[in-house]
Every structure is written in structure tokens, then in C-alpha cells.
Scaffold this active site. Sequence first.
Site: not given
Length: 271
Positions: A49, A60
Amino acid sequence: MSRIQNTFAALAAQGRKGLIPFITAGDPDPAKTVELMHALAEGGADVIELGVPFSDPMADGPVIQRSSERALAKGVTLHSVLDDVKRFRARDQKTPVVLMGYANPIERMGADAFAAAARDAGVDGVLVVDYPPEESHDFAAKMRAAGIDPIFLLAPTSTDDRIAAVGQVASGYVYYVSLKGVTGAANLDVSSIAGKIPAIKSRVPLPVGVGFGIRDAATARAVAEVADAVVIGSRLVQLLEQAAPERAAAELAGFVAELRAAIDGAAKPAA
């Protein structure tokens, strides 16, 4: 089958679990991203990824937020990330690459142009954090038409309707967010993960990768006991943040190899 589908089929045939590491493109050094991708593959990654940096990465935690900020400050764009994938493909035609990011850069490029550019670069999957599955049918269809798997997130709070909605548009694999909150959070509860995966698989006939909160070989192995794949990001980004530049690739490959060994010691794939 796509490269991602082939990878998971091979893992299942071998009775093994997948390892999906994440790094942010361009961090810590845009010139080193392709080298770091190869280090991930050499360490034992099944799928990579690659994060597309964005100015407001709402899902995040602070480690990946800082990583995105550093990459953006060095001029990393969606176009440069696609170029990284293309250069990676010059040496590695086997390891699937999934771009993970947010809608804004893709929408600025346009979904059709993005699909064509991603296909030509050698991208295998795309996970757009802020695309809800219920509103992603057109986008997912364009990705699939380009040979790219659209990948979606599910969470502990996902309802049966949301899981079913993902099942209508997803391919490749599903990324199950094992915790409420942002990436890098702690307090992993493997029993709750084990309880959720059957509900997902009853509605989404795809492998389930589990991420958020995985920080070492022990947590990776525990998750591999119940999931089809282990996704790890914040810990790797933190390693790169702290490593001496000349040691970064070797340290990354070494840590991924430790995770690989731990995962390969886990039980057979989830039913």
C-alpha cells in the site's frame, strides 16, 4: 484475475496469510520511494500500500499526518506517485501495488484520466478513504474497467447495510479497520476482530485484511490467526522517520521480514 486476486489465491492455496505494508510516497525522501518499495517486497510483502500524501488526512494519526506533510513539502503529487509505481514496475511485475489516499487529488485529475494513468503505471488497486461505497458505483466501475481493484474500508461500527454496500462495489480485498479512531491507535482486541470477520465474509466474498494498531511481530501474528492479511502502516512510517537515511531501506526490509516470519507461523486462513 488481477494481480491482487492472484496473490490471495496463491496464499490461500499455500495456507498462508498476507502481509500488506504501507508507506507514504515521498517520505522521507522522494528519491528513495522506489528503493523502499523494493525493500518491502524483498522483506516479504504480498501487497504494497503506497500512500498518496494529502494535506488533510482525516483518518490518519499523527505519524502518518507528519509523513504526508513532509512529502507534500518536498513536492510529491499524485502524478509523481504514479511515476514511482511505474519505476517500481520496471523491476517488479509481481507484487501488487495499491494506492491509498483521499478523493481530492483524484477528483482534480478526473476519474477517467486517473484510471488510465494508474493502469499505465501498473497500479493494481485503489483505496480512497473518503469515498463511501454507496456513492462509489461509477468510480468503482471505472477502476474495474481499467483492471484496477477498488478497495474499501470497514470498521467495528459498520452496519450490515454498510457491509453489503461494500460487497456491491469492492474487489481485491477489504480493509477492516480494527479500531475506532485514527491509524496508529493502540489496544488491539483480536477477539472482537475474530467476531466481526464472519459478518463481513457473509456479505463480501473477498479476503479481509486487518489494520490499525498492529505494531510488531506479536500483534501481526495474533491478527493473522483470524484474518486473511495483516496491514501495517504507522509503525513502518515511524521506523523510516527515525532511521538514518543510509540505513532506511535495510531496516525496513529487516522489520518486514520479522513480520513475515511471525505471520507465517499463524494458523490456517480464516474460513
